[in-house]
Design a protein around this motif. Structure first.
Motif, PDB file in Angstrom:
ATOM      1  N   SER A 136       0.717  -1.216   0.064  1.00 36.38           N
ATOM      2  CA  SER A 136       0.022  -0.075   0.146  1.00 36.38           C
ATOM      3  C   SER A 136       1.078   1.363  -0.145  1.00 36.38           C
ATOM      4  CB  SER A 136      -1.082  -0.125   1.203  1.00 36.38           C
ATOM      5  OG  SER A 136      -1.996  -1.044   1.141  1.00 36.38           O
ATOM      6  N   ARG A 139       3.551   0.599  -2.898  1.00 37.51           N
ATOM      7  CA  ARG A 139       2.831   0.212  -4.099  1.00 37.51           C
ATOM      8  C   ARG A 139       3.651  -0.819  -4.821  1.00 37.51           C
ATOM      9  NH1 ARG A 139      -1.414   3.440  -4.810  1.00 37.51           N
ATOM     10  NH2 ARG A 139      -1.402   5.372  -3.479  1.00 37.51           N
ATOM     11  N   SER A 141       3.973  -4.348  -6.660  1.00 40.70           N
ATOM     12  CA  SER A 141       2.589  -4.969  -7.420  1.00 40.70           C
ATOM     13  C   SER A 141       3.128  -6.251  -8.512  1.00 40.70           C
ATOM     14  CB  SER A 141       1.619  -4.237  -7.837  1.00 40.70           C
ATOM     15  OG  SER A 141       2.290  -3.408  -9.130  1.00 40.70           O
TER      16      SER A 141
END
Length: 283
Positions: A136, A139, A141
């Protein structure tokens, strides 16, 4: 060898006699890593494209030979430092990369996670805090758009782009987790590299490719059943740092194969063979 002799050797790189050229290249390569600045300088000041290409190939060969020496030394030393192993792999594409840079970037993420951690909280909550920081706040991913890109196997690029494949994301996750004294390790699951949180009292699994999703042994059972694969012990238990580096090299080989780069496929295969123990592992 003095500078004049080195320059004389380099000047012969445009010789059309194959025997002479092979002898010159052998002499240059024998000088080792120290020859690189001379080659780079000559490349910048030489406008013969044939000579420039030969210089590029020589520089790559010197770097590659150095990588092989480092990788062998890392393995012979027990492969204790996973970050070092990942750095060595990354130097294949980025020979000037410094390990200190990787440490600094990981330390920033670790510090953020450490300031959010609380004493004596449940392992699930520890993982949730780390998930929040990595997925989060920072970030990170899954790189689903360019899944097979070689950059996904380069930890420096994944730290920069915040996108990676399962194994690189897992490596970043477990390096930070272990620095936080969390018992998190890699697991060699077929087709997907995952993590396990394993202590004396609890064991569960983490999918870093899916934002740190927590799952159980039963979920792995179902996954293996769906793939029609027998549930071997290695699919549930921690693997070694050497196993992780081997799998990373296999991923990198596949990436170059999909790009049609046969030379790099062969070079990665040689690296893999040099640290292989003959075991067959399903990827």
């Amino acid at each position: 060898m003095d500078n004049k002799k080195i320059k004389a050797l380099i000047s012969l790189l445009d010789d059309e006699d194959t025997e002479v050229l092979l002898h010159v290249e052998k002499e240059i390569l024998a000088l080792g890593e120290g020859i690189i600045p001379f080659l780079e300088n000559e490349w910048e000041n030489n406008f013969n494209p044939i000579v420039q290409k030969r210089i590029e190939e020589l520089i790559h060969t010197v770097h590659y030979d150095l990588l092989k020496v480092r990788l062998a030394a890392w393995k012979d030393g027990g492969g204790k430092d996973l970050l070092e192993g990942m750095w060595i792999i990354a130097t294949y594409q980025y020979p000037d990369l410094e390990m200190g840079k990787l440490k600094s970037e990981l330390d920033q993420i670790y510090f953020e996670a450490w300031t959010n951690m609380k004493n004596e909280i449940h392992p699930f909550d520890q993982v949730k805090i780390l998930n929040n920081v990595i997925f989060s706040q920072y970030r990170f991913s899954a790189n689903t758009k360019n899944f097979h890109s070689p950059s996904n196997s380069m930890i420096n690029i994944v730290l920069e782009s915040k996108k990676g494949n399962p194994i690189t994301l897992c490596v970043i996750y477990l390096l930070i987790a272990q620095k936080l004294n969390m018992p998190v390790y890699g697991v060699n699951l077929p087709n997907l590299f995952i993590l396990t949180y394993k202590s004396e009292s609890v064991q569960f699994y983490i999918n870093a490719f899916n934002k740190g999703l927590i799952f159980s042994k039963a979920d792995i059972d179902n996954y293996l059943s769906h793939l029609n694969i027998n549930p071997l012990d290695i699919f549930y238990q921690p693997c070694s740092n050497l196993d992780i580096v081997r799998r990373m090299l296999r991923n990198l080989s596949v990436s170059f194969e999909k790009l049609g780069d046969a030379v790099k496929v062969e070079e990665i295969k040689q690296l893999l063979d040099s640290i292989s123990d003959g075991r067959e592992i399903i990827d």
